[in-house]
Design a protein around this motif. Structure first.
Motif, PDB file in Angstrom:
ATOM      1  N   ASP A  24       0.826  -1.210   0.000  1.00 32.01           N
ATOM      2  CA  ASP A  24       0.000   0.000   0.000  1.00 32.01           C
ATOM      3  C   ASP A  24       0.860   1.259   0.000  1.00 32.01           C
ATOM      4  OD1 ASP A  24      -2.254  -1.544  -0.011  1.00 32.01           O
ATOM      5  OD2 ASP A  24      -2.718  -1.284   2.118  1.00 32.01           O
ATOM      6  N   ILE A  25       1.890   1.273   0.813  1.00 30.18           N
ATOM      7  CA  ILE A  25       2.756   2.448   0.885  1.00 30.18           C
ATOM      8  C   ILE A  25       3.471   2.658  -0.444  1.00 30.18           C
ATOM      9  CG2 ILE A  25       4.842   3.401   1.946  1.00 30.18           C
ATOM     10  CD1 ILE A  25       3.947   2.223   4.581  1.00 30.18           C
ATOM     11  N   LYS A  26       4.000   1.590  -1.010  1.00 32.14           N
ATOM     12  CA  LYS A  26       4.705   1.698  -2.285  1.00 32.14           C
ATOM     13  C   LYS A  26       3.773   2.232  -3.370  1.00 32.14           C
ATOM     14  CE  LYS A  26       7.890  -0.895  -5.229  1.00 32.14           C
ATOM     15  NZ  LYS A  26       9.111  -0.218  -4.799  1.00 32.14           N
ATOM     16  N   SER A  27       2.521   1.758  -3.384  1.00 31.96           N
ATOM     17  CA  SER A  27       1.549   2.214  -4.378  1.00 31.96           C
ATOM     18  C   SER A  27       1.251   3.705  -4.215  1.00 31.96           C
ATOM     19  CB  SER A  27       0.262   1.396  -4.242  1.00 31.96           C
ATOM     20  OG  SER A  27      -0.728   1.875  -5.126  1.00 31.96           O
ATOM     21  N   THR A  28       1.073   4.158  -2.987  1.00 28.54           N
ATOM     22  CA  THR A  28       0.794   5.576  -2.729  1.00 28.54           C
ATOM     23  C   THR A  28       1.952   6.453  -3.195  1.00 28.54           C
ATOM     24  OG1 THR A  28      -0.634   5.079  -0.841  1.00 28.54           O
ATOM     25  CG2 THR A  28       0.325   7.292  -0.927  1.00 28.54           C
ATOM     26  N   LEU A  29       3.171   6.023  -2.909  1.00 26.38           N
ATOM     27  CA  LEU A  29       4.349   6.794  -3.312  1.00 26.38           C
ATOM     28  C   LEU A  29       4.465   6.895  -4.821  1.00 26.38           C
ATOM     29  CD1 LEU A  29       6.888   5.297  -0.752  1.00 26.38           C
ATOM     30  CD2 LEU A  29       5.857   7.571  -0.657  1.00 26.38           C
ATOM     31  N   ARG A  30       4.236   5.778  -5.516  1.00 25.03           N
ATOM     32  CA  ARG A  30       4.339   5.786  -6.979  1.00 25.03           C
ATOM     33  C   ARG A  30       3.226   6.624  -7.596  1.00 25.03           C
ATOM     34  NH1 ARG A  30       8.116   3.443  -5.207  1.00 25.03           N
ATOM     35  NH2 ARG A  30       8.546   5.660  -4.975  1.00 25.03           N
ATOM     36  N   ASP A  31       2.020   6.547  -7.046  1.00 24.62           N
ATOM     37  CA  ASP A  31       0.904   7.317  -7.595  1.00 24.62           C
ATOM     38  C   ASP A  31       1.173   8.814  -7.539  1.00 24.62           C
ATOM     39  OD1 ASP A  31      -0.458   5.003  -8.125  1.00 24.62           O
ATOM     40  OD2 ASP A  31      -1.803   5.139  -6.389  1.00 24.62           O
ATOM     41  N   ARG A  32       1.914   9.245  -6.538  1.00 26.13           N
ATOM     42  CA  ARG A  32       2.182  10.675  -6.345  1.00 26.13           C
ATOM     43  C   ARG A  32       3.593  11.071  -6.778  1.00 26.13           C
ATOM     44  NH1 ARG A  32      -2.027  12.851  -3.749  1.00 26.13           N
ATOM     45  NH2 ARG A  32      -3.436  11.436  -2.613  1.00 26.13           N
TER      46      ARG A  32
ATOM     47  N   ASN B 210       1.967  17.153  -2.426  1.00 27.84           N
ATOM     48  CA  ASN B 210       1.848  15.714  -2.670  1.00 27.84           C
ATOM     49  C   ASN B 210       2.343  14.892  -1.487  1.00 27.84           C
ATOM     50  OD1 ASN B 210       0.677  15.822  -5.210  1.00 27.84           O
ATOM     51  ND2 ASN B 210       2.635  15.838  -6.302  1.00 27.84           N
ATOM     52  N   VAL B 211       3.435  15.327  -0.874  1.00 25.74           N
ATOM     53  CA  VAL B 211       3.936  14.624   0.306  1.00 25.74           C
ATOM     54  C   VAL B 211       2.906  14.705   1.436  1.00 25.74           C
ATOM     55  CG1 VAL B 211       5.663  14.661   2.144  1.00 25.74           C
ATOM     56  CG2 VAL B 211       6.378  14.878  -0.239  1.00 25.74           C
ATOM     57  N   ALA B 212       2.369  15.900   1.660  1.00 28.42           N
ATOM     58  CA  ALA B 212       1.380  16.063   2.723  1.00 28.42           C
ATOM     59  C   ALA B 212       0.143  15.214   2.463  1.00 28.42           C
ATOM     60  CB  ALA B 212       1.002  17.536   2.852  1.00 28.42           C
ATOM     61  N   ASP B 213      -0.294  15.147   1.216  1.00 26.35           N
ATOM     62  CA  ASP B 213      -1.443  14.305   0.873  1.00 26.35           C
ATOM     63  C   ASP B 213      -1.136  12.833   1.119  1.00 26.35           C
ATOM     64  OD1 ASP B 213      -2.928  16.515   0.126  1.00 26.35           O
ATOM     65  OD2 ASP B 213      -2.487  16.309  -2.027  1.00 26.35           O
ATOM     66  N   ALA B 214       0.080  12.407   0.782  1.00 24.96           N
ATOM     67  CA  ALA B 214       0.466  11.013   0.985  1.00 24.96           C
ATOM     68  C   ALA B 214       0.507  10.668   2.466  1.00 24.96           C
ATOM     69  CB  ALA B 214       1.819  10.746   0.343  1.00 24.96           C
ATOM     70  N   VAL B 215       0.973  11.604   3.279  1.00 29.14           N
ATOM     71  CA  VAL B 215       1.004  11.388   4.728  1.00 29.14           C
ATOM     72  C   VAL B 215      -0.409  11.128   5.251  1.00 29.14           C
ATOM     73  CG1 VAL B 215       1.403  12.545   6.947  1.00 29.14           C
ATOM     74  CG2 VAL B 215       3.121  12.676   5.132  1.00 29.14           C
ATOM     75  N   THR B 216      -1.354  11.938   4.746  1.00 31.44           N
ATOM     76  CA  THR B 216      -2.755  11.757   5.151  1.00 31.44           C
ATOM     77  C   THR B 216      -3.307  10.425   4.657  1.00 31.44           C
ATOM     78  OG1 THR B 216      -3.109  14.156   5.109  1.00 31.44           O
ATOM     79  CG2 THR B 216      -5.062  12.752   5.003  1.00 31.44           C
ATOM     80  N   GLU B 217      -3.013  10.094   3.412  1.00 34.66           N
ATOM     81  CA  GLU B 217      -3.543   8.862   2.820  1.00 34.66           C
ATOM     82  C   GLU B 217      -2.982   7.616   3.508  1.00 34.66           C
ATOM     83  OE1 GLU B 217      -3.521   6.620  -1.527  1.00 34.66           O
ATOM     84  OE2 GLU B 217      -3.467   8.807  -1.436  1.00 34.66           O
ATOM     85  N   ILE B 218      -1.693   7.627   3.809  1.00 34.42           N
ATOM     86  CA  ILE B 218      -1.071   6.484   4.476  1.00 34.42           C
ATOM     87  C   ILE B 218      -1.529   6.396   5.930  1.00 34.42           C
ATOM     88  CG2 ILE B 218       1.138   5.505   5.233  1.00 34.42           C
ATOM     89  CD1 ILE B 218       2.382   6.786   2.720  1.00 34.42           C
ATOM     90  N   GLY B 219      -1.811   7.548   6.536  1.00 31.75           N
ATOM     91  CA  GLY B 219      -2.275   7.575   7.914  1.00 31.75           C
ATOM     92  C   GLY B 219      -1.162   7.659   8.934  1.00 31.75           C
ATOM     93  N   LEU B 220      -0.103   8.385   8.596  1.00 36.31           N
ATOM     94  CA  LEU B 220       1.013   8.528   9.516  1.00 36.31           C
ATOM     95  C   LEU B 220       0.733   9.612  10.544  1.00 36.31           C
ATOM     96  CD1 LEU B 220       3.964   8.475   6.948  1.00 36.31           C
ATOM     97  CD2 LEU B 220       3.115   6.565   8.305  1.00 36.31           C
ATOM     98  N   ASP B 221       1.177   9.395  11.773  1.00 34.17           N
ATOM     99  CA  ASP B 221       1.123  10.467  12.769  1.00 34.17           C
ATOM    100  C   ASP B 221       2.520  10.929  13.156  1.00 34.17           C
ATOM    101  OD1 ASP B 221       1.956   8.338  14.272  1.00 34.17           O
ATOM    102  OD2 ASP B 221       0.209   8.285  15.587  1.00 34.17           O
ATOM    103  N   TYR B 222       3.530  10.306  12.551  1.00 28.40           N
ATOM    104  CA  TYR B 222       4.928  10.724  12.717  1.00 28.40           C
ATOM    105  C   TYR B 222       5.580  10.609  11.344  1.00 28.40           C
ATOM    106  CZ  TYR B 222       9.443  11.369  15.054  1.00 28.40           C
ATOM    107  OH  TYR B 222      10.658  11.875  15.484  1.00 28.40           O
TER     108      TYR B 222
END
Length: 311
Positions: free
Chosen positions: A22-30, A90-102
């Motif tokens: 999932d993380i790899k897919s989000t990174l590639r999409d953005r 894009n990085v900020a959007d990916a952080v939200t999509e992945i669900g990171l809090d750190y």
């Protein structure tokens, strides 16, 4: 030249699992880069797959090509492209999509840019904080050629931790690091953060490159003199045959000794130390999370981080 077989304690879990995918897919999409991939980090499988919680990824800003050629690093040198103005969002959007809090942000060196990319880096921090001020942001920054105004842009953006790696002892700065880097220059960056803010500071030292114990101790002393809060120790691993050879594989007991020296003798708030530890390593992140988000004491935060890392 020394040829050495890797000892049994240098084992890693291969990348796998739904979280990793999932993380790899989000990174590639953005169209985003991570230092985890570009630097062939040995912990990629553990961090991305997650152990007991969400995966961790360290975003690498400003492209996947670096203006410097450090002899320990696997990131490609030269051929840099213009900055992507959409990358901070894009990085900020990916952080939200992945669900990171750190979140951990780092970057290549961009000596080709007027401010070495400091404003771009700072805008990424702000974009993340705009979406969720509760997200903790750690940044691992270049030295920005030691220019105080550029470092100040990072400070003013308000990250929770500013890291800059000194990498090795003073004697070995060259040929390990690019000639544009330097021991005193790195210390000055960390000192500036301490002098101008209450942001936690962090750095990393590689072992196994031919350093002597007294040199490591001196480096730790110099870092404490600059009021650095957190230090990590890890084993240097040769990323390819064209990079520096491993001088020695340091035994885990030696890493534990340096942890005790750093924390108990010299007073660092936290030291993550082990053969597979890297500067962007979730044991250190969990310490900061416990300290800042949970309001734990230093000792409680140390215990929580080590328990999570299985130490």
């Amino acid at each position: 030249m020394r040829t050495r077989r890797k000892p049994d304690w240098l084992k890693m879990r291969p990348p796998s699992g739904r979280r990793f995918t999932d993380i790899k897919s989000t990174l590639r999409d953005r169209n985003l880069n991570t230092v985890c991939e570009e630097a062939n980090c040995p912990n990629l499988g553990e961090c991305w797959s997650g152990r007991d919680g969400p995966g961790t990824a360290t975003f690498m800003l400003m492209g996947d090509r670096c203006s410097r050629g450090c002899n320990f690093c696997d990131v490609t040198t030269g051929g840099m492209e213009p900055l992507d103005p959409d990358e901070p969002a894009n990085v900020a959007d990916a952080v939200t999509e992945i669900g990171l809090d750190y979140v951990v942000l780092t970057s290549v060196d961009r000596d080709d840019l007027p401010d070495q990319g400091a404003a771009h880096f700072a805008e990424t921090i702000r974009e993340i904080k705009r979406r969720d001020p509760e997200v903790l942001v750690e940044v691992l920054i270049p030295d920005f050629q030691g220019e105080p105004d550029h470092v100040r842009k990072i400070i003013d953006a308000g990250p929770d931790v500013i890291a800059h790696n000194i990498e090795t002892v003073e004697r070995l700065q060259w040929p390990i690091r690019d000639r544009r880097a330097g021991y005193e220059q790195s210390l000055s960056v960390l000192q500036q953060v301490t002098d101008e803010s209450d942001i936690h500071t962090k750095t990393s030292i590689m072992l196994g490159l031919g350093e002597h114990a007294h040199e490591v101790y001196q480096t730790l002393s110099d870092l404490r003199e600059a009021d650095v809060d957190i230090v990590t120790f890890g084993q240097y691993l040769q990323p390819s045959r064209s990079h520096l050879d491993v001088f020695e594989y340091v035994h885990p007991d030696a890493f534990e000794t340096w942890r005790r020296v750093a924390e108990d003798e010299l007073g660092f708030l936290y030291c993550a130390s082990g053969p597979m530890v890297r500067s962007s390593y979730k044991a250190g992140e969990l310490f900061v999370d416990a300290l800042l988000r949970e309001g734990s004491s230093v000792e409680e935060a140390r215990q929580a981080a080590r328990a999570a890392a299985g130490q």
